[in-house]
Write an enzyme that holds these catalytic residues in place. Structure first.
Site, PDB file in Angstrom:
ATOM      1  N   TYR A  52      32.669  31.655  17.515  1.00  0.00           N
ATOM      2  CA  TYR A  52      32.298  30.865  18.702  1.00  0.00           C
ATOM      3  C   TYR A  52      33.110  29.579  18.719  1.00  0.00           C
ATOM      4  CZ  TYR A  52      29.013  32.114  22.246  1.00  0.00           C
ATOM      5  OH  TYR A  52      28.476  32.641  23.367  1.00  0.00           O
ATOM      6  N   GLU A  54      33.475  27.203  21.642  1.00  0.00           N
ATOM      7  CA  GLU A  54      33.374  26.439  22.896  1.00  0.00           C
ATOM      8  C   GLU A  54      34.089  25.100  22.749  1.00  0.00           C
ATOM      9  OE1 GLU A  54      29.145  26.522  23.000  1.00  0.00           O
ATOM     10  OE2 GLU A  54      29.103  27.869  24.726  1.00  0.00           O
ATOM     11  N   ASP A 198      49.763  32.185  42.460  1.00  0.00           N
ATOM     12  CA  ASP A 198      49.101  33.222  41.673  1.00  0.00           C
ATOM     13  C   ASP A 198      50.158  34.261  41.334  1.00  0.00           C
ATOM     14  OD1 ASP A 198      47.746  35.363  40.671  1.00  0.00           O
ATOM     15  OD2 ASP A 198      46.117  35.326  42.144  1.00  0.00           O
ATOM     16  N   THR A 224      47.898  36.774  35.271  1.00  0.00           N
ATOM     17  CA  THR A 224      47.241  37.658  34.315  1.00  0.00           C
ATOM     18  C   THR A 224      48.246  37.981  33.224  1.00  0.00           C
ATOM     19  OG1 THR A 224      47.929  39.643  35.510  1.00  0.00           O
ATOM     20  CG2 THR A 224      45.766  38.751  36.073  1.00  0.00           C
ATOM     21  N   LYS A 227      49.630  42.572  33.224  1.00  0.00           N
ATOM     22  CA  LYS A 227      50.396  43.372  34.192  1.00  0.00           C
ATOM     23  C   LYS A 227      51.848  43.434  33.712  1.00  0.00           C
ATOM     24  CE  LYS A 227      46.888  42.399  37.652  1.00  0.00           C
ATOM     25  NZ  LYS A 227      46.513  41.732  38.915  1.00  0.00           N
ATOM     26  N   ARG A 233      44.297  42.182  28.295  1.00  0.00           N
ATOM     27  CA  ARG A 233      43.656  42.020  29.604  1.00  0.00           C
ATOM     28  C   ARG A 233      43.028  40.629  29.683  1.00  0.00           C
ATOM     29  NH1 ARG A 233      42.687  45.172  33.584  1.00  0.00           N
ATOM     30  NH2 ARG A 233      44.019  46.585  32.435  1.00  0.00           N
TER      31      ARG A 233
END
Ligand code: PLP
Length: 414
Positions: A52, A54, A198, A224, A227, A233
């Site tokens: 974790y 954060e 984008d 992303t 791709k 991903r």
């Protein structure tokens, strides 16, 4: 040797095995997909998934983060160096999340934004009424020129001057031509708007020098990593330093919880791979293969939207084969060729039917195919689409597809 997964969960183990076979033995032409490397997958399948974290490196909410801080710092530094950016946030879980965070950082609900129409190549997160973006902001959409089927920068400039948006989004999910980011910058400056790009689809082409970079022109770039960039991903945000704090705050604590450290490590691996000279060769081949596939399909009488492609994808208008996108996708699936139906500009059919197919070459280029194989694939596609109801023809094409794939197996060891 029996793996841990095989003995603890034979059902999921078998599903994964069947998906390996599908990817290894059929032709993958989904423009938003790729075959990521074994190194990327190894990084993802590690104990980093247990942590974790954060917050950001050096400023975490929990202890024990010194090691994963190194992974996130490597990912951030490599992203900045790969794209020549001032700041990178590598925590977005996906491309859609990256976009939401930018809206959250830069806009107030109800603000006017310009983005590309979904039915002409834009993405759901660029203002579709069924998406959070369209519900929360006042989107004015631009499309392509009816004659050329390409972006018309004079039209977009006129529209931007009339609409006076706070932000303009450039970038698309189904647009086959190069995007002129300098033109978008000048349009944004003309109306005092922020420019967000984008680059989800073309990030790998940009990294590999096969498409001009938006980074010198845009205030913020999202993309992303899975791709054309060929990583895990996930998503990523690049920005000018002046927006860094706002973007970081929007991702966490604004909108996401703990980052996926195993995926962030895998993004670092992918950025490293994309910085190698071999990736430049790859990006150039992806574009050359797309041009070859489009030309060969046109030779079989299929109309290519806008007359061609400058990037990794093309839109094929199926109307002169008297077949819809929906049926085309189903027929090709049966023939061992994976594609997706896609609206063409001013499509007369409904979005779930469509008149087109979107085809991309990133995956099969990764598998090692070249322009000769693209010519063969075009022939298989045309043959199948000409005889959608002839099982003998479809079976013969499926056999050809399997034989071609046997020479270009993406995961021979799996
Ligand atoms: C694929 C895509 C996205 C969304 O990516 P996800 O990871 O599926 O959320 C966003 N914008 C564009 C232009 C895309 O093509």
């Amino acid at each position: 040797m029996t793996t841990a997964l095989e003995s603890s969960d034979p059902e999921i183990f078998a599903v994964i095995g069947r998906e390996v076979v599908r990817q290894n033995t059929t032709i993958q032409l989904i423009a938003s997909e790729n075959f990521t490397s074994r190194a990327v997958m190894e990084a993802q399948g590690t104990v980093l998934t247990n942590k974790y974290s954060e917050g950001y490196p050096g400023k975490r909410y929990y202890g024990g983060n010194l090691v994963v801080d190194e992974a996130e710092n490597l990912a951030r530094d490599r992203a900045c160096s790969l794209f020549g950016a001032e700041h990178a946030n590598v925590q977005p879980h996906s491309g859609a999340n990256a976009n939401v965070a930018v809206f959250f950082a830069m806009l107030e609900p109800g603000d006017k934004v310009m983005g590309m129409r979904l039915d002409q190549g834009g993405h759901l997160t660029h203002g579709s009424p069924v998406n959070f973006s369209g519900k929360s902001y006042d989107f004015a959409s631009y499309g392509v020129n009816e004659q050329t089927e390409q972006l018309d920068y004079d039209q977009i400039r006129d529209q931007a001057k009339a609409e006076r948006p706070k932000m303009i989004i450039a970038g698309a999910t189904a647009y086959p031509r190069a995007i002129d980011f300098a033109a978008f910058r000048s349009i944004a400056d003309d109306c005092g708007a922020l420019l967000m790009v984008d680059a989800a689809h073309i990030a790998g082409l940009i990294a590999g020098g096969a498409h001009a970079s938006p980074v010198p022109h845009a205030d913020i770039v999202t993309f992303t990593t899975h791709k054309t960039l060929r990583g895990p991903r996930a998503g990523c945000i690049l920005s000018r330093s002046e927006y860094a704090a706002a973007i970081d705050k929007a991702i966490f604590p604004g909108f996401q919880g703990g980052p996926l450290m195993h995926v962030i490590a895998a993004k670092a691996v992918a950025f490293h791979e994309a910085a190698q000279p071999s990736f430049r060769v790859y990006a150039a081949k992806v574009v050359a293969n797309a041009a070859a596939l489009a030309a060969a399909l046109a030779g079989h009488g299929l109309r290519i939207v806008s007359g061609g492609t400058d990037n990794h994808l093309m839109l094929v208008d199926l109307r002169n084969f008297e077949i819809t996108g929906k049926v085309g996708q189903e027929v090709l699936d049966r023939a061992g060729i994976t594609t997706n139906k896609n609206a063409i500009p001013n499509d007369p059919e409904k979005p779930f039917v469509t008149s087109g197919l979107r085809l991309g070459t990133a995956s099969m280029t990764t598998a090692g195919m070249g322009t000769d194989e693209m010519v063969q694939i075009a022939e298989m596609i045309a043959t199948a689409l000409r005889s959608p109801n002839d099982d003998g023809v479809i079976d013969a094409v499926r056999k050809q597809a399997n034989e071609l794939c046997a020479r270009f197996i993406p995961y021979p060891g799996l």
